[in-house]
Scaffold this motif. Structure first.
Motif, PDB file in Angstrom:
ATOM      1  N   UNK A 122       0.838  -1.210   0.000  1.00  0.00           N
ATOM      2  CA  UNK A 122       0.000   0.000   0.000  1.00  0.00           C
ATOM      3  C   UNK A 122       0.869   1.255   0.000  1.00  0.00           C
ATOM      4  N   UNK A 123       0.475   2.217  -0.836  1.00  0.00           N
ATOM      5  CA  UNK A 123       1.165   3.523  -0.819  1.00  0.00           C
ATOM      6  C   UNK A 123       0.467   4.411   0.199  1.00  0.00           C
ATOM      7  N   UNK A 124       1.236   5.005   1.078  1.00  0.00           N
ATOM      8  CA  UNK A 124       0.608   5.897   2.057  1.00  0.00           C
ATOM      9  C   UNK A 124       0.849   7.357   1.669  1.00  0.00           C
ATOM     10  N   UNK A 125      -0.141   8.179   1.983  1.00  0.00           N
ATOM     11  CA  UNK A 125       0.005   9.628   1.800  1.00  0.00           C
ATOM     12  C   UNK A 125      -0.164  10.285   3.159  1.00  0.00           C
ATOM     13  N   UNK A 126       0.723  11.209   3.463  1.00  0.00           N
ATOM     14  CA  UNK A 126       0.637  11.921   4.745  1.00  0.00           C
ATOM     15  C   UNK A 126       0.775  13.422   4.517  1.00  0.00           C
ATOM     16  N   UNK A 177      -2.686   7.469  -3.747  1.00  0.00           N
ATOM     17  CA  UNK A 177      -2.333   6.635  -2.599  1.00  0.00           C
ATOM     18  C   UNK A 177      -3.400   5.563  -2.338  1.00  0.00           C
ATOM     19  N   UNK A 178      -3.033   4.574  -1.509  1.00  0.00           N
ATOM     20  CA  UNK A 178      -3.998   3.578  -1.046  1.00  0.00           C
ATOM     21  C   UNK A 178      -4.524   3.945   0.339  1.00  0.00           C
ATOM     22  N   UNK A 179      -3.637   4.486   1.154  1.00  0.00           N
ATOM     23  CA  UNK A 179      -4.000   4.872   2.525  1.00  0.00           C
ATOM     24  C   UNK A 179      -3.664   6.344   2.706  1.00  0.00           C
ATOM     25  N   UNK A 180      -4.637   7.107   3.181  1.00  0.00           N
ATOM     26  CA  UNK A 180      -4.426   8.552   3.338  1.00  0.00           C
ATOM     27  C   UNK A 180      -4.610   8.897   4.817  1.00  0.00           C
ATOM     28  N   UNK A 201     -12.059  15.098   0.058  1.00  0.00           N
ATOM     29  CA  UNK A 201     -11.196  13.941   0.333  1.00  0.00           C
ATOM     30  C   UNK A 201     -11.990  12.640   0.346  1.00  0.00           C
ATOM     31  N   UNK A 202     -13.178  12.697   0.905  1.00  0.00           N
ATOM     32  CA  UNK A 202     -14.024  11.490   0.955  1.00  0.00           C
ATOM     33  C   UNK A 202     -14.389  11.072  -0.474  1.00  0.00           C
ATOM     34  N   UNK A 203     -14.768  12.040  -1.295  1.00  0.00           N
ATOM     35  CA  UNK A 203     -15.122  11.721  -2.685  1.00  0.00           C
ATOM     36  C   UNK A 203     -13.915  11.150  -3.428  1.00  0.00           C
ATOM     37  N   UNK A 204     -12.760  11.774  -3.184  1.00  0.00           N
ATOM     38  CA  UNK A 204     -11.519  11.323  -3.829  1.00  0.00           C
ATOM     39  C   UNK A 204     -11.198   9.883  -3.429  1.00  0.00           C
ATOM     40  N   UNK A 205     -11.323   9.586  -2.122  1.00  0.00           N
ATOM     41  CA  UNK A 205     -11.004   8.234  -1.623  1.00  0.00           C
ATOM     42  C   UNK A 205     -11.971   7.213  -2.227  1.00  0.00           C
ATOM     43  N   UNK A 206     -13.238   7.547  -2.257  1.00  0.00           N
ATOM     44  CA  UNK A 206     -14.210   6.605  -2.827  1.00  0.00           C
ATOM     45  C   UNK A 206     -13.945   6.382  -4.319  1.00  0.00           C
ATOM     46  N   UNK A 207     -13.605   7.450  -5.013  1.00  0.00           N
ATOM     47  CA  UNK A 207     -13.365   7.341  -6.460  1.00  0.00           C
ATOM     48  C   UNK A 207     -12.123   6.478  -6.750  1.00  0.00           C
ATOM     49  N   UNK A 208     -11.110   6.607  -5.892  1.00  0.00           N
ATOM     50  CA  UNK A 208      -9.834   5.926  -6.156  1.00  0.00           C
ATOM     51  C   UNK A 208      -9.644   4.635  -5.363  1.00  0.00           C
ATOM     52  N   UNK A 209     -10.644   4.251  -4.604  1.00  0.00           N
ATOM     53  CA  UNK A 209     -10.512   3.019  -3.820  1.00  0.00           C
ATOM     54  C   UNK A 209      -9.473   3.138  -2.721  1.00  0.00           C
ATOM     55  N   UNK A 211      -8.371   4.378   1.334  1.00  0.00           N
ATOM     56  CA  UNK A 211      -8.941   4.458   2.680  1.00  0.00           C
ATOM     57  C   UNK A 211      -8.377   5.692   3.366  1.00  0.00           C
ATOM     58  N   UNK A 212      -9.248   6.459   4.000  1.00  0.00           N
ATOM     59  CA  UNK A 212      -8.782   7.598   4.804  1.00  0.00           C
ATOM     60  C   UNK A 212      -8.705   7.147   6.259  1.00  0.00           C
ATOM     61  N   UNK A 213      -7.543   7.345   6.865  1.00  0.00           N
ATOM     62  CA  UNK A 213      -7.372   7.083   8.294  1.00  0.00           C
ATOM     63  C   UNK A 213      -7.457   8.447   8.968  1.00  0.00           C
TER      64      UNK A 213
END
Ligand code: MLT
Length: 403
Positions: A122-126, A177-180, A201-209, A211-213
């Protein structure tokens, strides 16, 4: 012959707050006559609220009687606490069921451990700067690639700079990213996202599959309307977001230890619910937060507990406001301190964050946190916390004015 975990060996230096602790201890040992004011780590100073103390006493008494004694706690948390937390979500108009709440001994551990249930690739974004636990726990898991000491970055981490130029609001990353990891109100900058900004961010995460932590440890400090108290206030968050919460900052549980993580059942990959994996992980590695502490947490959410802890939050926010105004009057550029106990300032005359740290400690005997300790975009910034006593806060600001 045994071998060490090579991923741990990649970690540069020690944990930020351990490094600071060692520096302060050395200074204090060398100068025992100096009164050091600690506005560094976000640790509370007020005693626990009376409603919490009463609940603790009652629970301790229960543990001393055969009829009411409790052994292992349910690994996901006692129903009385999970129901009380679910009620809080209902009062925010967020649709979260009690069995989607996983009680733990705090958000620090949960935010470090949550990555375990996701693929190593998983690629993480911070955000940058960022609470160091998110990155360090991924380094330990072997997910971050190689460390570049020149840029102070990891090759496989997507950094989203948050600076004065963009108002400390991260932009959507160019690589997917996979995990944000998002923390709002933000540690360390004190910045916030509006509900509309978080919805992006929620729309972006849903569109790209992805997960927002979402770390909402500082939610109790929100004072402005339009700043969401939970990511589940956003439409579609149930299919992409995990929320981490703590009793440390809203109720002073830094020493007592209690938090929880919300994993909605709709968050899935294929047919597998992330909820099931986190439950499996929790059940295997954790024996539940202590009964007496969960009763204390329940007391925080009682009407009396809410009133008393709101007064504590107001006390810390008065400190934050005092720091912010005092520094602004002294000519510093300051941010945060409105929806957050943290004040984020620009170091004077382009000093590096660590140079300013040393100067404050050695000349004025004040401890803060260097911005660069949170990431490369924190260089040239510095964090002070409102969690001290009011008297010490006033004294610290008086000293800094003479900087
Ligand atoms: C901080 O100072 O950033 C926090 O207190 C650290 C934490 O909550 O673990």
């Amino acid at each position: 012959m045994f071998e060490l975990n090579q991923d741990y060996l990649k970690l540069p230096g020690s944990y930020l707050f351990s490094t600071i602790g060692k520096k302060v201890a050395a200074f204090s040992a060398a100068h025992p006559d100096k009164k050091i004011i600690r506005l560094g780590i976000g640790d509370v100073t007020l005693p626990l609220a009376p409603a919490v103390i009463r609940a603790l006493h009652e629970a301790v008494d229960e543990m001393g009687q055969a009829e009411t004694f409790r052994g292992y706690a349910p690994d996901l948390g006692y129903d009385f606490l999970r129901n009380a937390i679910a009620q809080e979500y209902r009062s925010l108009n967020c649709d979260i069921a009690a069995d989607e709440i996983f009680v733990s001994d705090g958000a620090k551990g949960d935010s470090a451990n949550i990555q375990e249930i996701f693929a190593k690739e998983s690629r993480i974004a911070v955000c940058d700067p960022v609470y160091p636990v998110y990155v360090d726990s991924n380094v330990m898991a072997g997910r971050t690639g190689t460390w570049n000491p020149d840029t102070q970055t990891w090759s496989d981490v997507i950094y989203m700079p948050c600076t004065g130029e963009n108002g400390f609001v991260p932009e959507l990353p160019k690589e997917t990213p996979d995990l944000i990891y998002l923390c709002f109100p933000n540690n360390p900058t004190g910045g916030t996202l509006t509900k509309d900004e978080l919805q992006v961010w929620v729309d972006y995460a849903n569109k790209n599959g992805a997960v927002i932590l979402f770390d909402a440890a500082y939610e109790a400090y929100i004072s402005e309307p339009g700043v969401p108290h939970s990511i589940y206030a956003c439409e579609g968050a149930r299919t992409c977001a995990i929320e981490l919460k703590s009793f440390s900052k809203n109720a002073g549980f830094t020493g007592l230890r209690l938090g929880y993580t919300v994993v909605p059942k709709e968050l899935k990959r294929g047919n597998t619910a992330v909820h099931a994996l986190w439950a499996r992980r929790h059940g295997t590695k954790y024996n539940g937060a202590p009964y007496i502490v969960q009763r204390a947490g329940e007391a925080v959410l009682s009407p009396e507990g809410k009133k008393q802890t709101a007064e504590q939050v107001a006390y810390y926010m008065r400190n934050a406001g005092t720091i912010k105004k005092g520094l602004a009057d002294a000519g510093f550029t300051v941010y945060g301190g409105v929806n957050s106990p943290y004040v984020w300032l620009k170091t004077p005359e382009g000093m590096s964050s660590w140079a300013f740290f040393d100067e404050l400690l050695e000349r004025l005997n004040i401890v803060g946190t260097p911005g660069s300790g949170f990431g490369p975009s924190g260089e040239g910034y510095f964090r002070l916390t409102g969690f001290g006593t009011y008297e010490n806060t006033l004294e610290a600001i008086g000293r800094i004015r003479s900087f």
